[in-house]
Design a protein around this motif. Structure first.
Motif, PDB file in Angstrom:
ATOM      1  N   LYS A  87       0.905  -1.104  -0.008  1.00  0.00           N
ATOM      2  CA  LYS A  87       0.164  -0.127   0.158  1.00  0.00           C
ATOM      3  C   LYS A  87       0.884   1.419   0.200  1.00  0.00           C
ATOM      4  O   LYS A  87       0.493   2.012  -0.556  1.00  0.00           O
ATOM      5  CB  LYS A  87      -0.868  -0.214   1.404  1.00  0.00           C
ATOM      6  N   ALA A  88       1.974   1.073   0.657  1.00  0.00           N
ATOM      7  CA  ALA A  88       2.867   2.377   0.940  1.00  0.00           C
ATOM      8  C   ALA A  88       3.706   2.426  -0.460  1.00  0.00           C
ATOM      9  O   ALA A  88       3.736   3.541  -0.970  1.00  0.00           O
ATOM     10  CB  ALA A  88       3.699   2.110   1.894  1.00  0.00           C
ATOM     11  N   GLN A  89       4.056   1.394  -1.026  1.00  0.00           N
ATOM     12  CA  GLN A  89       4.950   1.344  -1.933  1.00  0.00           C
ATOM     13  C   GLN A  89       4.359   0.275  -3.104  1.00  0.00           C
ATOM     14  O   GLN A  89       5.000  -0.744  -3.160  1.00  0.00           O
ATOM     15  CB  GLN A  89       6.370   1.121  -1.840  1.00  0.00           C
ATOM     16  N   PRO A  90       3.324   0.623  -4.080  1.00  0.00           N
ATOM     17  CA  PRO A  90       2.613  -0.490  -4.877  1.00  0.00           C
ATOM     18  C   PRO A  90       3.855  -1.002  -5.847  1.00  0.00           C
ATOM     19  O   PRO A  90       4.682  -0.485  -6.229  1.00  0.00           O
ATOM     20  CB  PRO A  90       1.790   0.135  -5.413  1.00  0.00           C
ATOM     21  N   ARG A  91       3.933  -2.521  -6.135  1.00  0.00           N
ATOM     22  CA  ARG A  91       4.511  -2.956  -6.962  1.00  0.00           C
ATOM     23  C   ARG A  91       3.728  -4.163  -7.742  1.00  0.00           C
ATOM     24  O   ARG A  91       2.441  -4.485  -7.104  1.00  0.00           O
ATOM     25  CB  ARG A  91       5.710  -3.564  -6.532  1.00  0.00           C
ATOM     26  N   GLY A  92       4.298  -4.573  -8.961  1.00  0.00           N
ATOM     27  CA  GLY A  92       3.517  -5.731  -9.437  1.00  0.00           C
ATOM     28  C   GLY A  92       3.118  -5.267 -10.890  1.00  0.00           C
ATOM     29  O   GLY A  92       3.296  -4.135 -11.378  1.00  0.00           O
ATOM     30  N   PRO A  93       2.776  -6.061 -11.800  1.00  0.00           N
ATOM     31  CA  PRO A  93       2.537  -5.756 -13.139  1.00  0.00           C
ATOM     32  C   PRO A  93       1.059  -5.165 -13.356  1.00  0.00           C
ATOM     33  O   PRO A  93       0.092  -5.321 -12.510  1.00  0.00           O
ATOM     34  CB  PRO A  93       2.267  -7.375 -13.869  1.00  0.00           C
ATOM     35  N   LEU A  94       0.746  -4.195 -14.362  1.00  0.00           N
ATOM     36  CA  LEU A  94      -0.149  -3.293 -14.737  1.00  0.00           C
ATOM     37  C   LEU A  94      -0.349  -3.394 -16.186  1.00  0.00           C
ATOM     38  O   LEU A  94       0.328  -2.580 -16.729  1.00  0.00           O
ATOM     39  CB  LEU A  94      -0.230  -2.268 -13.649  1.00  0.00           C
ATOM     40  N   ARG A  95      -1.169  -3.786 -16.650  1.00  0.00           N
ATOM     41  CA  ARG A  95      -1.314  -4.048 -18.187  1.00  0.00           C
ATOM     42  C   ARG A  95      -2.489  -3.016 -18.603  1.00  0.00           C
ATOM     43  O   ARG A  95      -3.743  -3.049 -18.042  1.00  0.00           O
ATOM     44  CB  ARG A  95      -1.899  -5.286 -18.695  1.00  0.00           C
ATOM     45  N   VAL A  96      -2.250  -1.767 -19.332  1.00  0.00           N
ATOM     46  CA  VAL A  96      -3.048  -0.824 -19.566  1.00  0.00           C
ATOM     47  C   VAL A  96      -3.242  -0.590 -21.181  1.00  0.00           C
ATOM     48  O   VAL A  96      -2.415  -0.704 -21.892  1.00  0.00           O
ATOM     49  CB  VAL A  96      -2.728   0.416 -19.059  1.00  0.00           C
ATOM     50  N   SER A  97      -4.782  -0.345 -21.426  1.00  0.00           N
ATOM     51  CA  SER A  97      -5.095  -0.223 -23.069  1.00  0.00           C
ATOM     52  C   SER A  97      -5.548   1.380 -22.971  1.00  0.00           C
ATOM     53  O   SER A  97      -6.515   1.591 -22.260  1.00  0.00           O
ATOM     54  CB  SER A  97      -6.046  -1.009 -23.447  1.00  0.00           C
ATOM     55  N   VAL A  98      -5.033   2.087 -23.763  1.00  0.00           N
ATOM     56  CA  VAL A  98      -5.665   3.447 -24.168  1.00  0.00           C
ATOM     57  C   VAL A  98      -5.951   3.693 -25.386  1.00  0.00           C
ATOM     58  O   VAL A  98      -4.940   3.497 -26.186  1.00  0.00           O
ATOM     59  CB  VAL A  98      -4.446   4.459 -23.543  1.00  0.00           C
ATOM     60  N   PRO A  99      -6.991   4.488 -25.990  1.00  0.00           N
ATOM     61  CA  PRO A  99      -7.090   4.824 -27.449  1.00  0.00           C
ATOM     62  C   PRO A  99      -5.922   5.453 -27.930  1.00  0.00           C
ATOM     63  O   PRO A  99      -5.498   6.618 -26.965  1.00  0.00           O
ATOM     64  CB  PRO A  99      -8.417   5.593 -27.310  1.00  0.00           C
ATOM     65  N   HIS A 100      -5.349   5.283 -29.037  1.00  0.00           N
ATOM     66  CA  HIS A 100      -4.381   5.816 -29.644  1.00  0.00           C
ATOM     67  C   HIS A 100      -4.003   7.247 -29.700  1.00  0.00           C
ATOM     68  O   HIS A 100      -3.203   7.978 -29.213  1.00  0.00           O
ATOM     69  CB  HIS A 100      -3.680   5.272 -30.883  1.00  0.00           C
ATOM     70  N   GLY A 101      -5.152   7.964 -30.323  1.00  0.00           N
ATOM     71  CA  GLY A 101      -5.280   9.445 -30.353  1.00  0.00           C
ATOM     72  C   GLY A 101      -5.177  10.069 -28.867  1.00  0.00           C
ATOM     73  O   GLY A 101      -4.259  11.008 -28.814  1.00  0.00           O
ATOM     74  N   LEU A 102      -5.862   9.608 -28.103  1.00  0.00           N
ATOM     75  CA  LEU A 102      -6.142  10.228 -26.911  1.00  0.00           C
ATOM     76  C   LEU A 102      -4.627   9.906 -26.195  1.00  0.00           C
ATOM     77  O   LEU A 102      -4.415  10.765 -25.505  1.00  0.00           O
ATOM     78  CB  LEU A 102      -7.356   9.553 -25.953  1.00  0.00           C
ATOM     79  N   GLY A 103      -4.457   8.746 -25.754  1.00  0.00           N
ATOM     80  CA  GLY A 103      -3.085   8.487 -25.193  1.00  0.00           C
ATOM     81  C   GLY A 103      -2.028   9.277 -25.659  1.00  0.00           C
ATOM     82  O   GLY A 103      -1.149   9.942 -25.044  1.00  0.00           O
ATOM     83  N   ALA A 104      -1.962   9.175 -26.989  1.00  0.00           N
ATOM     84  CA  ALA A 104      -0.651   9.945 -27.613  1.00  0.00           C
ATOM     85  C   ALA A 104      -0.697  11.488 -27.309  1.00  0.00           C
ATOM     86  O   ALA A 104       0.517  11.997 -27.219  1.00  0.00           O
ATOM     87  CB  ALA A 104      -0.369   9.579 -29.148  1.00  0.00           C
ATOM     88  N   THR A 105      -1.675  11.935 -27.284  1.00  0.00           N
ATOM     89  CA  THR A 105      -1.906  13.455 -27.177  1.00  0.00           C
ATOM     90  C   THR A 105      -1.874  13.868 -25.841  1.00  0.00           C
ATOM     91  O   THR A 105      -1.241  15.122 -25.769  1.00  0.00           O
ATOM     92  CB  THR A 105      -3.174  14.007 -28.242  1.00  0.00           C
ATOM     93  N   TYR A 106      -2.715  13.382 -24.957  1.00  0.00           N
ATOM     94  CA  TYR A 106      -2.905  13.802 -23.776  1.00  0.00           C
ATOM     95  C   TYR A 106      -2.748  12.855 -22.569  1.00  0.00           C
ATOM     96  O   TYR A 106      -2.565  13.470 -21.350  1.00  0.00           O
ATOM     97  CB  TYR A 106      -4.471  14.166 -23.439  1.00  0.00           C
ATOM     98  N   LEU A 107      -2.281  11.609 -22.848  1.00  0.00           N
ATOM     99  CA  LEU A 107      -1.875  10.862 -21.491  1.00  0.00           C
ATOM    100  C   LEU A 107      -0.407  10.217 -21.548  1.00  0.00           C
ATOM    101  O   LEU A 107      -0.310   9.747 -20.498  1.00  0.00           O
ATOM    102  CB  LEU A 107      -3.090   9.649 -21.507  1.00  0.00           C
ATOM    103  N   THR A 108       0.228  10.467 -22.634  1.00  0.00           N
ATOM    104  CA  THR A 108       1.584   9.823 -22.314  1.00  0.00           C
ATOM    105  C   THR A 108       2.532  10.337 -21.164  1.00  0.00           C
ATOM    106  O   THR A 108       3.233   9.651 -20.532  1.00  0.00           O
ATOM    107  CB  THR A 108       2.355  10.020 -23.783  1.00  0.00           C
ATOM    108  N   CYS A 109       2.476  11.960 -21.136  1.00  0.00           N
ATOM    109  CA  CYS A 109       3.100  12.613 -20.098  1.00  0.00           C
ATOM    110  C   CYS A 109       2.930  11.873 -18.699  1.00  0.00           C
ATOM    111  O   CYS A 109       3.555  11.734 -17.561  1.00  0.00           O
ATOM    112  CB  CYS A 109       3.146  13.956 -20.185  1.00  0.00           C
ATOM    113  N   SER A 110       1.543  11.903 -18.598  1.00  0.00           N
ATOM    114  CA  SER A 110       0.946  11.627 -17.277  1.00  0.00           C
ATOM    115  C   SER A 110       1.287  10.089 -16.895  1.00  0.00           C
ATOM    116  O   SER A 110       1.606   9.860 -15.774  1.00  0.00           O
ATOM    117  CB  SER A 110      -0.672  11.669 -17.625  1.00  0.00           C
ATOM    118  N   ILE A 111       1.215   9.148 -17.805  1.00  0.00           N
ATOM    119  CA  ILE A 111       1.075   7.923 -17.480  1.00  0.00           C
ATOM    120  C   ILE A 111       2.899   7.443 -17.238  1.00  0.00           C
ATOM    121  O   ILE A 111       3.170   7.045 -16.402  1.00  0.00           O
ATOM    122  CB  ILE A 111       0.952   7.002 -18.624  1.00  0.00           C
ATOM    123  N   ALA A 112       3.701   8.449 -17.922  1.00  0.00           N
ATOM    124  CA  ALA A 112       5.149   8.302 -17.609  1.00  0.00           C
ATOM    125  C   ALA A 112       5.361   8.870 -16.326  1.00  0.00           C
ATOM    126  O   ALA A 112       6.399   8.343 -15.485  1.00  0.00           O
ATOM    127  CB  ALA A 112       5.889   9.071 -18.662  1.00  0.00           C
TER     128      ALA A 112
END
Length: 302
Positions: A87-112
């Protein structure tokens, strides 16, 4: 009383070598301690303790059980400590799917940024316009645009996603500005070839009336980025999700058409994930992160 609690009481008796001593350490009565040990012996079908008026000693079976039980309770304690650490320091795999246009334009920096803040979370991010089923396709988190129909999934709304009718000032100067939906039939309409439906525009006017108009045009693409570029180059009129055109509209590179008519049905952006009583901390934190990032979308800020 649950079995784990009874085991803890039994181990307290073994350690104190008396019911009274165990009772004092546990804050219970001696009779309650004795009763719980008896219940444990009945459940197991063996005698764990030899009792006398002055002393309590483990039987052979009790000695074996107490050693294994100690290890088991230590394992449980370590597991609880590990969960608190997660809870304090989460770890483990997380698989995520985002629509290409939305992700490339507005979410890549946030996810990084999330990956930088939580380096122990192993992110696997796919930017794709393919329809993703979180269960069958094996994704933990799916961002989806449109109307939701699967009630078996947990959802959180991220933002609105209006589809904008727009064209470049150059195209409008050469071909004129449509004043009604019917005027679109005389214009070059850029078509999204990813749809299997007819090339048409469904809309709702200012009076709340819903209508549709058939469209024509020579330019087609299965990529929103390509259609947006074609609109910027003055090739035709596009109907695109707001995330492709928001910056261009603000800068005047594109102009919204028929603002009193809204593409219908209206669409939202949601994040989907599988229901579970205990969501992993990494999933909950990531979803919260997306919600926070979406609040900063330019069309949401107004």
């Amino acid at each position: 009383m649950d079995q784990v609690t009874r085991i803890g009481i039994f181990l307290a008796v073994v350690k104190a070598q008396s019911f009274a001593g165990a009772a004092r350490s546990l804050g219970m009565t001696s009779s309650a301690v004795s009763k719980q040990v008896q219940n444990l012996e009945q459940d197991l079908g063996v005698k764990l303790l030899n009792r006398t008026t002055r002393h309590v000693a483990v039987t052979e079976e009790g000695a074996i059980y107490s050693e294994r039980a100690k290890r088991a309770l230590l394992d449980l304690q370590e597991a609880e400590e590990e969960l608190h650490a997660l809870k304090a320091q989460p770890r483990g795999p997380l698989r995520v799917s985002v629509p290409h246009g939305l992700g490339a334009t507005y979410l890549t920096c946030s996810i990084a940024a999330f990956a930088r803040t939580h380096p122990r979370v192993a992110l696997d991010v796919s930017l794709s316009d393919r329809f993703i089923d979180p269960v069958n396709d094996g994704y933990d988190v799916v961002v989806r645009i449109g109307t939701l129909s699967d009630s078996s999934l947990m959802t959180r709304r991220l933002a609105s996603c209006p589809f904008m009718l727009c064209a470049s000032p150059d195209y409008l100067a050469r071909h004129g500005t449509p004043e009604t939906p019917e005027d679109l039939t005389r214009h070059e309409m850029l078509a999204y070839s990813g749809n299997q439906t007819l090339h048409e525009w469904r809309y709702r006017d200012g009076a709340g009336q819903v209508g549709r108009v058939s469209l024509g045009g020579a330019f087609r693409s299965d990529a929103g980025e390509m259609l947006c570029r074609a609109a910027l180059e003055g090739i035709g009129i596009a109907i695109l999700p707001v995330f492709y055109v928001a910056d261009h509209l603000k800068a005047g590179r594109l102009q919204q058409l028929l603002p009193d008519h809204r593409t219908w049905p209206e669409r939202d952006i949601h994040v989907l994930f599988q229901p579970s009583r205990y969501q992993p901390a990494r999933l909950r934190l990531f979803v919260d992160h997306l919600v926070h990032a979406a609040a900063d979308f330019p069309w949401e800020r107004g």
